[in-house]
Each structure stands twice: as C-alpha cells, then as structure tokens.
Design a protein around this motif. Structure first.
Motif, PDB file in Angstrom:
ATOM      1  N   UNK A 299       0.848  -1.190   0.000  1.00 48.28           N
ATOM      2  CA  UNK A 299       0.000   0.000   0.000  1.00 48.28           C
ATOM      3  C   UNK A 299       0.887   1.246   0.000  1.00 48.28           C
ATOM      4  N   UNK A 300       0.601   2.165  -0.899  1.00 48.30           N
ATOM      5  CA  UNK A 300       1.375   3.393  -1.036  1.00 48.30           C
ATOM      6  C   UNK A 300       0.523   4.556  -0.551  1.00 48.30           C
ATOM      7  N   UNK A 301       1.032   5.307   0.410  1.00 46.17           N
ATOM      8  CA  UNK A 301       0.348   6.488   0.925  1.00 46.17           C
ATOM      9  C   UNK A 301       1.010   7.740   0.366  1.00 46.17           C
ATOM     10  N   UNK A 302       0.200   8.659  -0.088  1.00 48.71           N
ATOM     11  CA  UNK A 302       0.735   9.890  -0.655  1.00 48.71           C
ATOM     12  C   UNK A 302      -0.333  10.955  -0.732  1.00 48.71           C
ATOM     13  N   UNK A 303      -0.062  11.979  -1.496  1.00 49.98           N
ATOM     14  CA  UNK A 303      -1.001  13.075  -1.706  1.00 49.98           C
ATOM     15  C   UNK A 303      -1.067  13.405  -3.194  1.00 49.98           C
ATOM     16  N   UNK A 304      -2.145  14.057  -3.581  1.00 51.16           N
ATOM     17  CA  UNK A 304      -2.268  14.514  -4.966  1.00 51.16           C
ATOM     18  C   UNK A 304      -1.280  15.663  -5.151  1.00 51.16           C
ATOM     19  N   UNK A 305      -0.229  15.430  -5.951  1.00 50.00           N
ATOM     20  CA  UNK A 305       0.819  16.427  -6.140  1.00 50.00           C
ATOM     21  C   UNK A 305       0.565  17.343  -7.325  1.00 50.00           C
ATOM     22  N   UNK A 306      -0.173  16.856  -8.319  1.00 45.49           N
ATOM     23  CA  UNK A 306      -0.393  17.674  -9.511  1.00 45.49           C
ATOM     24  C   UNK A 306      -1.620  17.151 -10.239  1.00 45.49           C
ATOM     25  N   UNK A 307      -2.473  18.071 -10.677  1.00 47.47           N
ATOM     26  CA  UNK A 307      -3.644  17.736 -11.487  1.00 47.47           C
ATOM     27  C   UNK A 307      -3.420  18.307 -12.873  1.00 47.47           C
ATOM     28  N   UNK A 308      -3.283  17.447 -13.853  1.00 48.06           N
ATOM     29  CA  UNK A 308      -2.983  17.896 -15.209  1.00 48.06           C
ATOM     30  C   UNK A 308      -4.146  18.740 -15.755  1.00 48.06           C
ATOM     31  N   UNK A 309      -3.850  19.939 -16.243  1.00 47.24           N
ATOM     32  CA  UNK A 309      -4.928  20.840 -16.719  1.00 47.24           C
ATOM     33  C   UNK A 309      -5.327  20.587 -18.162  1.00 47.24           C
ATOM     34  N   UNK A 310      -5.318  19.339 -18.590  1.00 49.33           N
ATOM     35  CA  UNK A 310      -5.682  19.016 -19.968  1.00 49.33           C
ATOM     36  C   UNK A 310      -6.135  17.572 -20.029  1.00 49.33           C
ATOM     37  N   UNK A 311      -6.809  17.225 -21.129  1.00 51.95           N
ATOM     38  CA  UNK A 311      -7.223  15.850 -21.370  1.00 51.95           C
ATOM     39  C   UNK A 311      -6.154  15.145 -22.190  1.00 51.95           C
ATOM     40  N   UNK A 312      -5.898  13.897 -21.866  1.00 52.31           N
ATOM     41  CA  UNK A 312      -4.936  13.110 -22.616  1.00 52.31           C
ATOM     42  C   UNK A 312      -5.633  12.482 -23.822  1.00 52.31           C
ATOM     43  N   UNK A 313      -5.223  12.891 -24.999  1.00 54.76           N
ATOM     44  CA  UNK A 313      -5.812  12.324 -26.203  1.00 54.76           C
ATOM     45  C   UNK A 313      -7.298  12.602 -26.287  1.00 54.76           C
ATOM     46  N   UNK A 314      -8.064  11.570 -26.598  1.00 54.03           N
ATOM     47  CA  UNK A 314      -9.515  11.701 -26.726  1.00 54.03           C
ATOM     48  C   UNK A 314     -10.242  11.359 -25.432  1.00 54.03           C
ATOM     49  N   UNK A 315      -9.509  11.116 -24.357  1.00 53.98           N
ATOM     50  CA  UNK A 315     -10.124  10.772 -23.080  1.00 53.98           C
ATOM     51  C   UNK A 315     -10.809  11.985 -22.474  1.00 53.98           C
ATOM     52  N   UNK A 316     -11.913  11.741 -21.759  1.00 51.23           N
ATOM     53  CA  UNK A 316     -12.634  12.797 -21.070  1.00 51.23           C
ATOM     54  C   UNK A 316     -12.359  12.775 -19.572  1.00 51.23           C
ATOM     55  N   UNK A 317     -11.331  12.085 -19.166  1.00 49.50           N
ATOM     56  CA  UNK A 317     -10.904  12.084 -17.770  1.00 49.50           C
ATOM     57  C   UNK A 317      -9.629  12.904 -17.647  1.00 49.50           C
ATOM     58  N   UNK A 318      -9.492  13.594 -16.525  1.00 56.36           N
ATOM     59  CA  UNK A 318      -8.242  14.288 -16.260  1.00 56.36           C
ATOM     60  C   UNK A 318      -7.373  13.398 -15.383  1.00 56.36           C
ATOM     61  N   UNK A 319      -6.082  13.686 -15.371  1.00 54.76           N
ATOM     62  CA  UNK A 319      -5.124  12.839 -14.680  1.00 54.76           C
ATOM     63  C   UNK A 319      -4.561  13.570 -13.474  1.00 54.76           C
ATOM     64  N   UNK A 320      -4.603  12.903 -12.319  1.00 57.53           N
ATOM     65  CA  UNK A 320      -3.989  13.420 -11.098  1.00 57.53           C
ATOM     66  C   UNK A 320      -2.738  12.595 -10.813  1.00 57.53           C
ATOM     67  N   UNK A 321      -1.624  13.275 -10.563  1.00 60.52           N
ATOM     68  CA  UNK A 321      -0.362  12.588 -10.312  1.00 60.52           C
ATOM     69  C   UNK A 321      -0.075  12.502  -8.814  1.00 60.52           C
ATOM     70  N   UNK A 322       0.399  11.333  -8.414  1.00 60.61           N
ATOM     71  CA  UNK A 322       0.849  11.115  -7.041  1.00 60.61           C
ATOM     72  C   UNK A 322       2.290  10.628  -7.117  1.00 60.61           C
ATOM     73  N   UNK A 323       3.238  11.465  -6.706  1.00 59.12           N
ATOM     74  CA  UNK A 323       4.648  11.100  -6.761  1.00 59.12           C
ATOM     75  C   UNK A 323       4.988  10.181  -5.593  1.00 59.12           C
TER      76      UNK A 323
END
Length: 418
Positions: A299-323
C-alpha cells in the motif's frame, strides 16, 4: 298411538334445535378467528398477501392491511385529481427533508504507474567524433552513476590536448594559459583523471571516456534506428525491450547530440484517472491511498501532487499525479486502485432515491396538501447514496423519499417548478 307420535315429534324437534345451535356456534368461532387474523398486501401488487407486516418482495413498498380503511386525503377536489402527473401526484408515501451536513467524499479511482520524467537524464556528446568503444548494448540496461558508457575519438579533443602539452613544455611559467587549456579540456568532457594522466605522461589520449551522471536504465538511445536493412517481419518480431540500441561502435556523433537517455525507475508517479463528476472535488494536497494490482500488500500512501490541466488524447478524464519512491520496483505501466480522501463538503444532502433524473433536468417531489408537487432541483456531488442539493430546496422542505414511485412514464413529460 297418539302419545308415541307426539313423543317422536318432540325428539325430532330437540335434535334439530341442538344441531342448529352447534352450527351457529361453529360459524361464530370461524368468523371470530377470521376477524382476528389480518392480511397484508401491496398497493402496487395486490397479488402479494402476507399474514404479517413487512415490505413488498417485488417493489419494496411497505405492505398495508388488506381490509384497512383508506387514508383520508382532506381538501382534495376534483380539479386536483384531474391534474397531470407532471404537476401533481396524489399519494401517501414516506417523506424526508434535506439535511445540512459536512460530508466527507471518498473517491475510488483507477490508474497506472508511470515513470517520473523529472528523474530522466540525458548523456550527450560534448564533441564531435567517432565511437571507439560502446559499453551499453541494449535497451533498459541498468546503469549506475559514474559508470563508463562510451569511448569517443575526437580530433577537437586531440588538438586541445596537444595545445596543453605544448604550453606546458614551451611556456611553463604562463600559468594562466595553461589553466585555461586545462579548463577547456574539462568542458569538452575529459575527466580530471584522464587530464592528470595526459600531463603526467606527456602524451595525448586518442579516445576519451564518457561517464554517466545518472543511475537507472537506458530508456531510449535518442536516435532513430536505421530500419532500412531490416525486413518487415524482423521489425514486427523484435520486442522493444530486447531491441539493440541504435548507437553502434564506429558511428560518428555530432556535438550536442543525445546518445543515451537514462530513466530512474526508483522514482515514479501514479497517474489516476478522474471522471467528470469527480473533477470538482479533487484538489492538490488530498490524501491518497494506492493499492497496486501486482502486489495488494504494498500500500502506497501519498497526496495529490499535480492535477494535469488538460485531457490526454480523446479521453474525457483528467489525470492526477501522485509522486512516490518506487522502492518496491513496481512495474511501470501496471494498474493501480486508489482511494482519494477529499475535504468535507458542506451543503444540503438528500438520499439519491429522492431525486429523479430526466436527462438534462432533475426533480424531487415536494410535499404539498394531499400529495406531491414535481419540483426542479439542481444537484452537485453524488456519493455514498447521497446527493448534494445546490438549489431548488431548503432545509424546511419535505420531499418523497423515493421519487420512482411517483413517476408515470407516459404522462411525465414536463417539469413544474416554482
């Protein structure tokens, strides 16, 4: 003879009276037993009969007594009963009121593990020359900082070494020029060990070693492979991991050309896919718990470090990064499940069953005199069986707990709102 006749008649009358009395008592007992035994049925499904209260096994509505007196609805006139169901519904159902609460919204999302591009390093050629010796042979080969990766013959480096040796022999007192010649060799990529060796031996080195400043794996050679000599079948059958590097011994490189790209897989991030109805509540800094599919115990514990302000390709979901530090060496590209713990959201909350979606609009059935009024509402977050009411209702309003029971699919076309 007459006495026998009258005696016989008297016996018959007594027997008949006794039998009639018995039958009358039995009927009374049966009627009394039937009267004391209540039956419960469903108002929507009258074929359901039970001898005890409960819920309908078909629709889940509360059962009512079969012989119960109908509930009297006061102040209901004929005009009200004739109203279409998209305006008013005469019914008696359980009701609820919007509750002002602070609700924590746990969000379950899915994603993948990706390499952290911040941990990427390029090894470039500082001079133009020919590759004499290559120590990296295939993609994803492990590399450590300080490891020799290539030896290059460079006419420029050779000339700079000869200038240094000439100054050292002919003008040893000119320390400024000698120091400048040494600095030039260091800037051209020669190591201090090799420089000291040139000064000590008085002979130039024909090939200069290039060392890696990074630890990781050879992710890409930075060059386009020459596939003209490979047929189509060989290209399709070659796996990317086992493909040899495009850089070969004997090749020439130009000054500034990227020879290798080193990726440190000990540093990675989890790319979590956030759906549109969840995007408004996911913020940077929210606590996250990540469970990899390859090892559910890691189990990896972390925080949302960055929320990408764009859609990847044709996807309608945004991506949140956890380093995170990939110390367990989880496979890049593997799937993960994550729980994001958001901040508490204040507002009015109703059970989701109390709000009915009609495509672009949503309605709740507001309690009115003798029935329910279809009322338009604006909703927000939905989670854990609750829906946030943004507008259309107040904490003093009363609505039907289950709006599905009040819908008529044939006549409910328009929405009546205040």
């Amino acid at each position: 003879m007459k006495r026998k006749y009258w005696l016989y008649l008297l016996v018959v009358l007594v027997t008949t009276t006794f039998i009639a009395a018995c039958n009358s008592n039995e009927g009374k007992d049966t009627a009394t037993s039937s009267a004391t035994k209540d039956l419960y049925t469903c108002s929507m499904h009258p074929q359901v009969l039970q001898d005890h209260p409960g819920n309908c096994p078909i629709c889940g509505m509360k059962l009512i007594k079969k012989n119960a007196t109908p509930v009297a609805l006061n102040n209901i006139n004929l005009e009200t009963l004739l109203k279409p169901t998209n305006e008013f519904v005469v019914a008696s159902l359980p009701v609820t009121t919007p509750q002002e609460n602070s609700v924590y919204i746990p969000v379950k999302v899915y994603g993948t593990i990706e390499a952290d591009t911040r941990a990427m390093g390029n090894i470039s050629a500082r001079v133009s020359g020919r590759i004499e010796k290559l120590y990296l042979r295939y993609r994803f080969q492990k590399v450590t900082a300080g490891q020799k990766v290539v030896e290059i013959y460079s006419p420029e480096l050779l000339t700079a070494q000869e200038n240094l040796l000439f100054l050292s022999k002919s003008d040893a007192q000119n320390t400024a020029f000698i120091q400048a010649a040494k600095q030039k060799l260091l800037l051209l990529g020669m190591s201090s060990t090799e420089l000291n060796k040139v000064i000590a031996t008085g002979k130039p080195l024909y090939s200069v070693s290039v060392y890696s400043k990074y630890s990781g794996h050879v992710h890409d050679a930075g060059m386009i492979p020459n596939t003209s000599s490979m047929n189509e079948n060989e290209m399709n059958n070659a796996a990317p991991v086992t493909q040899e590097l495009a850089l070969k011994e004997g090749m020439y490189v130009n000054k500034g050309q990227t020879m290798f790209m080193i990726m440190n897989h000990h540093k990675a991030w989890a790319a979590l896919q956030i759906f549109p109805n969840q995007q408004s509540i996911i913020k940077k800094g929210d606590r996250v718990q990540i469970i990899p599919e390859t090892d559910t115990t890691a189990v990896i514990n972390g925080t949302v470090d960055f929320v990408e302000p764009f859609f990847r390709g044709s996807s309608k979901t945004i991506t949140a990064r956890v380093y995170f530090h990939n110390m367990d060496m989880l496979t890049i590209g593997s799937q993960v499940t994550a729980n994001i713990f958001t901040e508490a959201k204040n507002g009015l909350w109703l059970p989701q069953t109390a709000v009915l979606s009609l495509g672009r609009n949503e309605v709740a059935f507001l309690k009115s005199d003798g029935g329910f009024l279809a009322h338009k509402v604006t909703t927000g977050i939905r989670s854990e069986g609750k829906v946030q009411i943004l507008s259309g209702l107040s904490a003093k309003d009363t609505v039907a707990t289950n709006a599905q029971y009040l819908i008529d699919s044939e006549s409910f076309i328009q929405i009546a709102s205040k």
